[in-house]
Design an enzyme around this catalytic site. Structure first.
Site, PDB file in Angstrom:
ATOM      1  N   LYS A 106     117.870  86.469 126.192  1.00 12.64           N
ATOM      2  CA  LYS A 106     117.479  87.802 125.733  1.00 12.64           C
ATOM      3  C   LYS A 106     118.462  88.234 124.656  1.00 12.64           C
ATOM      4  CE  LYS A 106     114.270  90.867 126.705  1.00 12.64           C
ATOM      5  NZ  LYS A 106     112.900  90.637 127.193  1.00 12.64           N
ATOM      6  N   GLY A 218     104.333 104.838 129.944  1.00 14.14           N
ATOM      7  CA  GLY A 218     104.792 104.079 128.773  1.00 14.14           C
ATOM      8  C   GLY A 218     103.605 103.538 128.007  1.00 14.14           C
ATOM      9  N   GLY A 220     102.963 102.331 125.226  1.00 14.42           N
ATOM     10  CA  GLY A 220     103.402 101.633 124.009  1.00 14.42           C
ATOM     11  C   GLY A 220     102.571 100.384 123.828  1.00 14.42           C
ATOM     12  N   ASN A 221     103.207  99.340 123.369  1.00 14.41           N
ATOM     13  CA  ASN A 221     102.510  98.088 123.117  1.00 14.41           C
ATOM     14  C   ASN A 221     101.831  97.578 124.399  1.00 14.41           C
ATOM     15  OD1 ASN A 221     101.725  95.609 122.136  1.00 14.41           O
ATOM     16  ND2 ASN A 221     103.765  94.713 122.253  1.00 14.41           N
ATOM     17  N   GLY A 223     101.691  99.079 127.538  1.00 11.94           N
ATOM     18  CA  GLY A 223     100.981 100.098 128.326  1.00 11.94           C
ATOM     19  C   GLY A 223      99.625 100.466 127.745  1.00 11.94           C
TER      20      GLY A 223
HETATM   21  P1  NAD Z   1     107.076  99.733 123.332  1.00  8.20           P
HETATM   22  O1  NAD Z   1     108.293 100.182 122.639  1.00  8.20           O
HETATM   23  O2  NAD Z   1     105.892  99.358 122.525  1.00  8.20           O
HETATM   24  O3  NAD Z   1     106.580 100.845 124.358  1.00  8.20           O
HETATM   25  C1  NAD Z   1     107.431 101.476 125.239  1.00  8.20           C
HETATM   26  C2  NAD Z   1     106.750 102.753 125.677  1.00  8.20           C
HETATM   27  O4  NAD Z   1     107.568 103.394 126.658  1.00  8.20           O
HETATM   28  C3  NAD Z   1     106.576 103.777 124.547  1.00  8.20           C
HETATM   29  O5  NAD Z   1     105.363 104.464 124.732  1.00  8.20           O
HETATM   30  C4  NAD Z   1     107.754 104.713 124.748  1.00  8.20           C
HETATM   31  O6  NAD Z   1     107.513 106.016 124.230  1.00  8.20           O
HETATM   32  C5  NAD Z   1     107.830 104.720 126.252  1.00  8.20           C
HETATM   33  N1  NAD Z   1     109.146 105.127 126.771  1.00  8.20           N
HETATM   34  C6  NAD Z   1     110.365 104.795 126.286  1.00  8.20           C
HETATM   35  N2  NAD Z   1     111.328 105.412 127.016  1.00  8.20           N
HETATM   36  C7  NAD Z   1     110.691 106.120 127.957  1.00  8.20           C
HETATM   37  C8  NAD Z   1     111.111 106.964 129.006  1.00  8.20           C
HETATM   38  N3  NAD Z   1     112.412 107.233 129.196  1.00  8.20           N
HETATM   39  N4  NAD Z   1     110.158 107.533 129.797  1.00  8.20           N
HETATM   40  C9  NAD Z   1     108.853 107.293 129.594  1.00  8.20           C
HETATM   41  N5  NAD Z   1     108.386 106.510 128.619  1.00  8.20           N
HETATM   42  C10 NAD Z   1     109.290 105.937 127.809  1.00  8.20           C
HETATM   43  O7  NAD Z   1     107.556  98.542 124.303  1.00  8.20           O
HETATM   44  P2  NAD Z   1     106.664  97.445 125.031  1.00  8.20           P
HETATM   45  O8  NAD Z   1     106.741  96.203 124.242  1.00  8.20           O
HETATM   46  O9  NAD Z   1     105.343  98.036 125.349  1.00  8.20           O
HETATM   47  O10 NAD Z   1     107.511  97.197 126.368  1.00  8.20           O
HETATM   48  C11 NAD Z   1     107.385  98.057 127.498  1.00  8.20           C
HETATM   49  C12 NAD Z   1     108.038  97.412 128.710  1.00  8.20           C
HETATM   50  O11 NAD Z   1     107.441  96.153 128.939  1.00  8.20           O
HETATM   51  C13 NAD Z   1     109.535  97.125 128.572  1.00  8.20           C
HETATM   52  O12 NAD Z   1     110.156  97.272 129.827  1.00  8.20           O
HETATM   53  C14 NAD Z   1     109.580  95.678 128.146  1.00  8.20           C
HETATM   54  O13 NAD Z   1     110.823  95.078 128.477  1.00  8.20           O
HETATM   55  C15 NAD Z   1     108.436  95.133 128.972  1.00  8.20           C
HETATM   56  N6  NAD Z   1     107.875  93.886 128.464  1.00  8.20           N
HETATM   57  C16 NAD Z   1     107.332  93.819 127.227  1.00  8.20           C
HETATM   58  C17 NAD Z   1     106.774  92.632 126.791  1.00  8.20           C
HETATM   59  C18 NAD Z   1     106.079  92.541 125.472  1.00  8.20           C
HETATM   60  O14 NAD Z   1     105.363  91.556 125.269  1.00  8.20           O
HETATM   61  N7  NAD Z   1     106.209  93.501 124.581  1.00  8.20           N
HETATM   62  C19 NAD Z   1     106.800  91.508 127.619  1.00  8.20           C
HETATM   63  C20 NAD Z   1     107.369  91.616 128.885  1.00  8.20           C
HETATM   64  C21 NAD Z   1     107.900  92.817 129.298  1.00  8.20           C
END
Ligand code: NAD
Length: 417
Positions: A106, A218, A220-221, A223
């Site tokens: 990581k 969340g 984001g990507n 969620g």
């Molecule tokens: P992202 O940045 O696209 O989305 C994150 C979301 O969480 C956003 O909507 C942001 O506003 C929200 N957020 C951030 N801090 C927050 C808080 N304190 N309270 C509530 N919401 C909050 O990131 P992502 O890529 O969607 O990743 C989200 C989670 O999934 C992370 O824990 C990441 O480690 C995990 N993850 C992601 C991937 C991937 O392929 N992107 C793979 C495995 C795990």
């Protein structure tokens, strides 16, 4: 004693439990408690105002007994060496539990990308790569996107790596745009993989996902894809709440996830979506839903709120959303947890497919990506579920038992322990 929220301490505590159940000897246990290698470095970046700012960057290569390291890059103001170590450990268990021939790594940078221009981000991405490229490679360690990093950032990093190595190396980094050798199906892979595990869990628990109420923390990507894919893959289901860092929205009659995604694209945030009332991130977690998808950050379900969690299935799309103390409470309450390193393994699985395609220089159609992902996730869920039942342990411990044993087997064959 306050509950321990240091993610690396949590990752070590989770391993300790598995090590005891597996009866690991001291040396094997100890080597698994620590990263094999970690790099910390400073990255000077000339900012748009002409001044140089120093950023702190990291790459932790936790364990590569089963293959080259693999793991995303997070650009976050709260990033520390311990968050990166924990995430690298979880990557090790994740690649092992879905049985892909990779280890766990990581990386990250302590920064706030929301305050940075594209030019500043590009200089930071290239600076990070210059500091660590010598220890990356398709057969060494392969980065990918994670929180607040994008396919554009991966493209700049790929370009910097190829300049430095004077070579084309499309498999050195994943999560690239398709035009630069990315895999089809990578953008929704994490959420899609989670959906395949939810589908299997629903079969076991006798829940019809098409009738299920669900909430997403969340948006984001990961969620936002979870919210839309739940409906698309199951042909129904009712999203009743969603949130981001700015707050949440709630409607017990259902929220259209595609319309919400459009709203977020237009306004940059979840709050204010028409036809909903506001809800806090804390209250969203405690809603009476069938399936809860935490997809934001770690440590949101703790011993303080675990008793109030009402979902039947907790699909941990985020990394580390549940603390060990909360885990015990949820297990007693009968919540079926699909643990993070299984639930969100779809991303790394398609990243692995991207790596394979990059090495062969031949790209698969989307149908093949989905079919292969479904097969990997379904097999992994079933294996974890079987151990959960056979050994009468919770799903997280079951996943650890499988993953740790696979890493131990590889280390023993190599003669490390
Ligand atoms: P992202 O940045 O696209 O989305 C994150 C979301 O969480 C956003 O909507 C942001 O506003 C929200 N957020 C951030 N801090 C927050 C808080 N304190 N309270 C509530 N919401 C909050 O990131 P992502 O890529 O969607 O990743 C989200 C989670 O999934 C992370 O824990 C990441 O480690 C995990 N993850 C992601 C991937 C991937 O392929 N992107 C793979 C495995 C795990």
């Amino acid at each position: 004693m306050p509950e321990e929220l240091n993610p690396f301490k949590i990752a070590q505590a989770q391993l300790d439990e598995a090590a005891e159940l597996l009866g690991l000897d001291e040396a094997t246990h100890e080597i698994l408690r620590w990263p094999r290698r970690e790099f910390r470095f400073t990255i000077p970046v000339r900012m748009d105002n002409g001044k140089v700012k120093i950023f702190h960057g990291y790459r932790v290569q936790y364990n590569d007994a089963r293959g080259p390291g693999k793991g995303g890059l997070r650009w976050h103001p709260d990033e520390t060496i311990d968050t990166v170590r924990a995430l690298a450990a979880w990557m090790t268990w994740k690649t092992a539990v879905v049985d892909i021939p990779l280890g766990g790594s990581k990386g990250g940078v302590t920064c706030n990308p929301e305050e940075m221009s594209d030019g500043e981000k590009e200089r930071l991405a290239r600076g990070w790569m210059r500091q660590i490229y010598f220890r990356l490679g398709q057969y060494k360690d392969v980065p990918a996107p994670d929180v607040f990093t994008t396919s554009q950032i991966m493209s700049w990093m790929l370009d910097e790596y190829e300049v430095l190595s004077n070579d084309h190396q499309p498999a050195v980094i994943t999560g690239k745009p398709v035009e630069l050798g990315g895999s089809l199906g990578r953008s929704d892979a994490t959420a899609r993989g989670g959906m395949y595990t939810v589908r299997e869990a629903c079969k076991k628990l006798g829940i019809d996902p098409a009738q299920a109420k669900y909430a997403v923390q969340g948006f984001g990507n990961v969620g936002s894809f979870a919210a839309t894919l739940h409906k698309e893959l199951f042909g129904g289901g009712k999203l009743i709440a969603a949130s981001d860092v700015y707050g949440g929205v709630y409607n017990p009659d259902g929220i259209d996830p595609h319309a919400l995604a459009k709203h977020v694209k237009e306004t940059g945030k979840v709050p204010g979506f028409p036809g909903t009332e506001p809800i806090s991130n804390e209250d969203l977690l405690e809603l009476d839903v069938d399936i809860l998808y935490p997809a934001a950050i770690e440590n949101v379900i703790t011993e303080k709120n675990a008793d109030n969690i009402k979902c039947k299935i907790l699909c941990e799309l985020a990394n580390g959303p549940t603390t060990p103390a909360a885990d015990k409470i949820l297990y007693k309450k009968g919540v079926h947890i699909i643990p993070d390193f299984l639930a969100n393994a779809g991303g790394v699985t398609v990243s692995y497919f991207e790596q394979v395609q990059g090495i062969y220089q031949y790209w698969w159609p989307i149908e093949k990506v989905h079919e292969e992902l479904d097969a990997k996730m379904t097999r992994a869920y079933q294996a974890v579920y079987d151990v959960h039942k056979e050994k009468n342990v919770d799903m997280r411990v079951a996943a650890y038992l499988i993953a740790v044993q696979r890493v131990v087997d590889a280390m023993k064959l190599r003669g490390w322990v």
